[in-house]
Enzyme design. Structure first.
Site, PDB file in Angstrom:
ATOM      1  N   PHE A  23     -13.664   2.728   4.988  1.00  0.00           N
ATOM      2  CA  PHE A  23     -12.740   1.945   4.174  1.00  0.00           C
ATOM      3  C   PHE A  23     -12.408   2.736   2.908  1.00  0.00           C
ATOM      4  CE2 PHE A  23     -11.034  -1.303   1.479  1.00  0.00           C
ATOM      5  CZ  PHE A  23     -10.257  -2.021   2.381  1.00  0.00           C
ATOM      6  N   GLY A  67       0.771  -1.247   0.000  1.00  0.00           N
ATOM      7  CA  GLY A  67       0.000   0.000   0.000  1.00  0.00           C
ATOM      8  C   GLY A  67       0.797   1.288   0.000  1.00  0.00           C
ATOM      9  N   ASP A  99       0.985   3.563   4.319  1.00  0.00           N
ATOM     10  CA  ASP A  99      -0.162   4.214   3.684  1.00  0.00           C
ATOM     11  C   ASP A  99      -1.187   4.690   4.707  1.00  0.00           C
ATOM     12  OD1 ASP A  99      -0.842   1.634   4.447  1.00  0.00           O
ATOM     13  OD2 ASP A  99      -1.659   1.018   2.517  1.00  0.00           O
ATOM     14  N   ASP A 109      -4.475   2.099  10.929  1.00  0.00           N
ATOM     15  CA  ASP A 109      -5.856   1.737  11.234  1.00  0.00           C
ATOM     16  C   ASP A 109      -5.910   1.315  12.717  1.00  0.00           C
ATOM     17  OD1 ASP A 109      -8.539   1.073  10.755  1.00  0.00           O
ATOM     18  OD2 ASP A 109      -8.070  -0.896   9.952  1.00  0.00           O
TER      19      ASP A 109
HETATM   20  P1  IMP Z   1      -3.517  -1.818  11.071  1.00  0.00           P
HETATM   21  O1  IMP Z   1      -2.536  -2.855  11.511  1.00  0.00           O
HETATM   22  O2  IMP Z   1      -4.918  -2.166  11.505  1.00  0.00           O
HETATM   23  O3  IMP Z   1      -3.153  -0.418  11.462  1.00  0.00           O
HETATM   24  O4  IMP Z   1      -3.633  -1.953   9.505  1.00  0.00           O
HETATM   25  C1  IMP Z   1      -2.800  -1.380   8.625  1.00  0.00           C
HETATM   26  C2  IMP Z   1      -2.996  -1.974   7.252  1.00  0.00           C
HETATM   27  O5  IMP Z   1      -4.359  -2.348   7.006  1.00  0.00           O
HETATM   28  C3  IMP Z   1      -2.668  -0.936   6.212  1.00  0.00           C
HETATM   29  O6  IMP Z   1      -1.316  -0.984   5.872  1.00  0.00           O
HETATM   30  C4  IMP Z   1      -3.554  -1.341   5.052  1.00  0.00           C
HETATM   31  O7  IMP Z   1      -2.909  -2.299   4.255  1.00  0.00           O
HETATM   32  C5  IMP Z   1      -4.766  -1.989   5.701  1.00  0.00           C
HETATM   33  N1  IMP Z   1      -5.907  -1.047   5.785  1.00  0.00           N
HETATM   34  C6  IMP Z   1      -6.400  -0.457   6.888  1.00  0.00           C
HETATM   35  N2  IMP Z   1      -7.425   0.348   6.592  1.00  0.00           N
HETATM   36  C7  IMP Z   1      -7.590   0.273   5.254  1.00  0.00           C
HETATM   37  C8  IMP Z   1      -8.493   0.914   4.327  1.00  0.00           C
HETATM   38  O8  IMP Z   1      -9.359   1.736   4.668  1.00  0.00           O
HETATM   39  N3  IMP Z   1      -8.331   0.592   3.013  1.00  0.00           N
HETATM   40  C9  IMP Z   1      -7.389  -0.291   2.581  1.00  0.00           C
HETATM   41  N4  IMP Z   1      -6.525  -0.894   3.411  1.00  0.00           N
HETATM   42  C10 IMP Z   1      -6.617  -0.618   4.736  1.00  0.00           C
END
Ligand code: IMP
Length: 178
Positions: free
Chosen positions: A146, A39, A94, A97
């Site tokens: 999303f 991403g 990118d 989350d």
């Molecule tokens: P985290 O570990 O939950 O912070 O997730 C991070 C990863 O989840 C990011 O690097 C993205 O690949 C994916 N991700 C989280 N939210 C989105 C979204 O809204 N669209 C697409 N990918 C997402």
């Protein structure tokens, strides 16, 4: 699908972030910029083209969003090739989350003896956070929606959109720079 961050807003914000990074690392040695695949690629390339300081690049790849079975479990699928010990590292992502991915990677980089570790993330979904993550260079704070485009995918689709869009129909306010 509706546009959340336009191409022009992305270009402006990336230029601002690059200017900050150039300033902060002006007196350092080569900055090791590590992207999280896949991403971060579009953001990383645009950002690095605007850096005037010396850089080296490398990549991590972690378990993907869709295949995560245990909340908070992050699997490193591709490790960096360049040793981080004693280096100034800028991790480029990118979107933050839940924070689990970055929390794991930042911990690993510190454990391996990086001299400094900072995080540059294009998008920050603060409402979704489950573990605290310090974002040193943050592009935009966005709602808990999303999003796709500019590297972000839904089932590997939409990565090459030149803007960030929301997949669902619900309205979302345009984020302000953070
Ligand atoms: P985290 O570990 O939950 O912070 O997730 C991070 C990863 O989840 C990011 O690097 C993205 O690949 C994916 N991700 C989280 N939210 C989105 C979204 O809204 N669209 C697409 N990918 C997402």
């Amino acid at each position: 699908m509706r546009v959340l961050v336009t191409q022009e807003a992305l270009e402006r914000r990336v230029a601002d972030l690059a200017a900050e990074i150039n300033r902060d690392y002006a007196d350092s040695g080569t900055l090791l910029c590590i992207g999280v695949l896949k991403g971060s690629v579009f953001f990383m390339v645009d950002l690095l083209k605007k850096l005037t300081i010396p850089v080296a690049i490398d990549f991590f790849q972690t378990s993907s969003y869709g295949s995560r079975t245990t909340p908070g479990e992050v699997r490193i699928r591709k490790d960096v090739d360049i040793g981080v010990r004693g280096r100034d590292v800028l991790l480029i992502e990118d979107i933050v989350d839940t924070g689990h991915t970055l929390n794991t990677i930042l911990g690993l980089l510190r454990f391996r003896g990086a001299r400094s570790v900072k995080l540059c993330a294009l998008l920050d979904k603060q409402e979704a956070r489950e573990v605290a993550v310090q974002i040193d260079y943050s592009g935009f704070a966005i709602e808990n929606l999303f999003v796709v485009g500019y590297g972000l995918d839904f089932d590997e689709h939409y990565r090459n959109l030149p803007y960030i869009a929301v997949l669902e129909e619900e309205a979302a306010s345009v984020p302000s720079p953070s």
